[in-house]
Design an enzyme around this catalytic site. Sequence first.
Site, short mmCIF file in Angstrom:
data_model
loop_
_atom_site.label_atom_id
_atom_site.label_comp_id
_atom_site.label_asym_id
_atom_site.label_seq_id
_atom_site.Cartn_x
_atom_site.Cartn_y
_atom_site.Cartn_z
N HIS A 129 4.71 1.16 6.09
CA HIS A 129 4.59 1.38 4.65
C HIS A 129 5.97 1.70 4.10
O HIS A 129 6.64 2.63 4.56
CB HIS A 129 3.63 2.54 4.37
CG HIS A 129 2.19 2.18 4.57
ND1 HIS A 129 1.17 3.10 4.53
CD2 HIS A 129 1.59 0.99 4.79
CE1 HIS A 129 0.01 2.50 4.73
NE2 HIS A 129 0.26 1.22 4.90
N LYS A 134 0.81 -1.22 0.00
CA LYS A 134 0.00 0.00 0.00
C LYS A 134 0.84 1.26 0.00
O LYS A 134 0.46 2.26 -0.62
CB LYS A 134 -0.93 -0.01 1.23
CG LYS A 134 -1.98 -1.11 1.20
CD LYS A 134 -2.90 -1.05 2.40
CE LYS A 134 -2.22 -1.40 3.70
NZ LYS A 134 -1.70 -2.78 3.76
N GLN A 184 -2.68 -2.45 7.57
CA GLN A 184 -3.05 -3.87 7.54
C GLN A 184 -3.97 -4.18 6.35
O GLN A 184 -3.89 -3.50 5.35
CB GLN A 184 -3.69 -4.30 8.87
CG GLN A 184 -2.75 -4.31 10.06
CD GLN A 184 -2.79 -3.03 10.86
OE1 GLN A 184 -3.76 -2.29 10.88
NE2 GLN A 184 -1.72 -2.75 11.57
#
Length: 428
Positions: A41, A16, A222
């Site tokens: 991230h 992501k 998540q």
Amino acid sequence: MAVTVLIGAQWGDEGKGKVIDVLTERVDWVVRYQGGNNAGHTVEIGDEKYVLHLIPSGILRPGTRCVIGNGLVVDPAGLRQELEDLHARGHETRGRLFVSDRAHVVLDYHKALDGALEAEKTGRTIGTTRRGIGPAYAEKSSRTGLRMVDLLSPELPDRVADAVRRANTRLAALGAETLRVNETVGRAVEAAQYLRPYICDTIPLLNGARSKGDSILCEGAQGIMLDIDFGTYPYVTSSNTGASGVASGTGLPPQSIQRVVGVIKAYTTRVGEGPFPTELSDATGERLRERGGEYGATTGRPRRCGWFDGVIARYAATVCGVSDWAITKMDVLDDVETIRVCTAYECDGKRLETVPADLETFSRCRPVYEDLEGWQCSTAGCRSVEELPEKARAFVHYLEDFTGVKAGLLSLGPRRDQTLSVEDGDFD
């Protein structure tokens, strides 16, 4: 102006951070709406690698403003460390990062309780990162927690001291080491002073930006399979990781959400305990791990690896209302001869086409596979969809057809320039 939401459509670690970094080229605001620094991230820009845990990835785009929303639990010391690391690398954050005064706080005693509670669960540990996330959310629900607004209060030392004393009673009962009250208070006060300029009421800030026509991207941590309601409970995190968490975690109204981007890997990974039907405990799983660099950004733990689970992807699309996919790590499959996609489960002689709520049932599920031919050549140099091998495009089409969701972005490596964006999500 429409709000875009980016969610993880598997068990997290879908990439992501990179996708957010790509999308933020065209947005004014990036908002994190849940979780804490138990997630990481990773973004690679040229030769530079960044791992962010609390601060939205948009901070790496000059001019983009970022918000840590009220749905998070924030470790003040961890946030301070992230800010200092960014400043040391030349990134300005003042006037660009805003932290909700309604977000709850993670302190040292939450981490101590996290570890003690995990140690107590003999034979059935959850596999938490021990960053204090669960105990902080539990305090929030029991209405005894501290919030970022408390960091601005002159009564902060007394409030922290009281909280530590209560926690020490629980720690002692669990047979764990207790904390020194004065040291814990001192660290909290020091971090509070550093963070004071960033803390504000972000609800009017965000809704004002929306009314003005600014573009807003909301990012989750998540993945949906770790959602407290929709995931593999109890092997989940303590917040709503899907699109349903946006309104409660930011103060933006639900009707403002117009697009949900679901991030999926071309295979599946999981960190921590719990069922994983397509897991590969063999040389193929190890090859995926090594080629994909599948080690946790927060803990460094090796990720469990397996084939793409289409049942989970379709479930995520349903629960989150996914508008289009961002498919990551296609390049990891470059040398695979036969690629397998799970299209259903078999359990006790029955075929299941959705994710069962009962954990014991899910643990007994065995994958039903469809085999696809691999493309067996490098995709690293592809800079357009037309340059992709025919069998790679066929793989993408198969995932689109099976899930009923078009692909809008394809990642072929960790760098910004290894990304294919397709107009209207059409790979034809």
